[in-house]
Write an enzyme that holds these catalytic residues in place. Structure first.
Site, mmCIF file in Angstrom:
data_model
loop_
_atom_site.group_PDB
_atom_site.id
_atom_site.type_symbol
_atom_site.label_atom_id
_atom_site.label_comp_id
_atom_site.label_asym_id
_atom_site.label_seq_id
_atom_site.Cartn_x
_atom_site.Cartn_y
_atom_site.Cartn_z
ATOM 1 N N HIS A 83 -10.693 0.994 -2.747
ATOM 2 C CA HIS A 83 -11.940 0.977 -2.486
ATOM 3 C C HIS A 83 -13.242 1.601 -3.415
ATOM 4 O O HIS A 83 -12.730 2.655 -3.958
ATOM 5 C CB HIS A 83 -12.185 1.678 -1.169
ATOM 6 C CG HIS A 83 -11.130 1.079 0.110
ATOM 7 N ND1 HIS A 83 -11.561 -0.370 0.364
ATOM 8 C CD2 HIS A 83 -10.417 1.624 0.683
ATOM 9 C CE1 HIS A 83 -10.603 -0.643 1.306
ATOM 10 N NE2 HIS A 83 -9.820 0.557 1.602
ATOM 11 N N ASP B 154 0.680 -1.218 -0.067
ATOM 12 C CA ASP B 154 -0.050 0.030 0.111
ATOM 13 C C ASP B 154 0.733 1.179 0.027
ATOM 14 O O ASP B 154 0.355 2.218 1.017
ATOM 15 C CB ASP B 154 -1.030 0.034 1.164
ATOM 16 C CG ASP B 154 -2.166 -1.216 1.072
ATOM 17 O OD1 ASP B 154 -2.113 -1.818 0.321
ATOM 18 O OD2 ASP B 154 -2.993 -1.225 1.852
ATOM 19 N N CYS C 79 -2.252 -3.084 7.608
ATOM 20 C CA CYS C 79 -2.097 -3.999 6.304
ATOM 21 C C CYS C 79 -0.691 -4.697 6.239
ATOM 22 O O CYS C 79 -0.722 -5.882 5.599
ATOM 23 C CB CYS C 79 -2.260 -3.112 4.987
ATOM 24 S SG CYS C 79 -4.065 -2.656 4.800
ATOM 25 N N LYS D 16 -7.077 -4.876 -3.401
ATOM 26 C CA LYS D 16 -7.890 -5.522 -2.056
ATOM 27 C C LYS D 16 -8.815 -4.387 -1.475
ATOM 28 O O LYS D 16 -8.770 -3.147 -1.744
ATOM 29 C CB LYS D 16 -6.791 -5.746 -0.916
ATOM 30 C CG LYS D 16 -6.052 -4.703 -0.607
ATOM 31 C CD LYS D 16 -5.082 -5.333 0.515
ATOM 32 C CE LYS D 16 -4.275 -4.186 0.923
ATOM 33 N NZ LYS D 16 -4.813 -3.123 1.756
ATOM 34 N N HIS E 171 -10.595 6.878 1.611
ATOM 35 C CA HIS E 171 -9.110 6.713 1.462
ATOM 36 C C HIS E 171 -9.132 5.813 0.247
ATOM 37 O O HIS E 171 -9.933 5.004 0.130
ATOM 38 C CB HIS E 171 -8.338 6.361 2.483
ATOM 39 C CG HIS E 171 -8.541 5.017 2.977
ATOM 40 N ND1 HIS E 171 -9.745 4.721 3.819
ATOM 41 C CD2 HIS E 171 -8.047 3.793 2.713
ATOM 42 C CE1 HIS E 171 -9.752 3.301 3.984
ATOM 43 N NE2 HIS E 171 -8.614 2.769 3.485
ATOM 44 N N ASP F 11 -4.716 -0.797 -1.968
ATOM 45 C CA ASP F 11 -5.807 -0.709 -1.382
ATOM 46 C C ASP F 11 -6.822 0.221 -2.385
ATOM 47 O O ASP F 11 -6.323 1.246 -3.022
ATOM 48 C CB ASP F 11 -5.771 0.214 0.023
ATOM 49 C CG ASP F 11 -6.620 -0.082 1.009
ATOM 50 O OD1 ASP F 11 -7.104 -1.160 1.062
ATOM 51 O OD2 ASP F 11 -7.099 0.922 1.756
#
Ligand code: VGL
Ligand code: ZN
Length: 199
Positions: free
Chosen positions: A48, A8, A151, A106, A81, A46
């Site tokens: 989202h 990340d 993470c 992810k 985020h 990451d």
């Protein structure tokens, strides 16, 4: 085969980002330097959707840092985020992305968070990282990145569980420390689980 797992290294976790990790940007040049020591380099990202349920903004009566239940699991609420397609979700521009063999995203399912680069927090779905490393005959992995107490920790713990010899480069990790001491506790937890912490 040995692999380097970059966790990340995205703008939202860098100083100035929406979920800034103190000194997070200091990890990037160390990651670049280490790349030449490894057969394979993978990165987690990451990633989202805008309405991810780990975002406090999705729970009008809740604040950042509070806990809710998500997919039957305790979930800390974060600022928005790493929203897919935004600059905050991009890797730091100084990261040598040419050297990265594969990227694993992810946190794409709005209903469950994913701290580990291998599985969602409910261990229901694989990101494909474990299968990829096994296909590539990787025996040993080295983990670094952000955030040490989320993470990075869950990625290293899953790596051990999957049977990889797992090392963590401590000076190439930084953490959130939502509660004081979280980062130190994370290192101890990883060490107790069999992660070799390299100082
Ligand atoms: C992370 C909190 C929420 C991390 C990602 O990369 O450690 N932490 N999403
Ligand atoms: Zn996240």
């Amino acid at each position: 085969m040995n692999a380097l797992i970059l966790v990340d290294l995205q703008y939202d976790f860098m100083p100035g980002g929406s979920l800034a990790v103190p000194e997070g940007d200091q990890v990037v040049p160390i990651a670049n330097q280490l790349m030449s020591d490894f057969d394979l380099i993978v990165a987690t990202q990451d990633w989202h959707p805008t309405d991810h349920q780990s975002f406090a903004s999705q729970h009008p009566d809740r604040k950042i840092g509070e806990q809710v239940e998500l997919a039957g699991l305790e979930q800390i609420l974060w600022p928005d985020h790493c929203v897919q397609g935004t600059r905050g979700a991009e890797f730091h521009a100084n990261l040598n992305q040419d050297q990265i063999d594969r990227i694993f995203t992810k946190g794409t399912d709005r209903l469950v968070d994913s701290y580990s680069g291998f599985y969602d927090n409910g261990h229901q779905k694989s990101t494909g990282l474990g299968e990829y490393l096994q296909e590539q005959q990787v025996k040993s992995v080295t983990v670094l990145g952000l955030a040490a107490d989320y993470c990075v920790k869950w990625t290293a713990l899953d790596a051990v569980k999957l049977g990889f010899e797992t090392r963590l480069i401590q000076h190439a990790c930084r953490g959130v420390n939502l509660s004081p001491g979280d980062v130190d506790r994370a290192y101890r937890e990883m060490q107790n689980a069999g992660v070799k912490i390299i100082e």
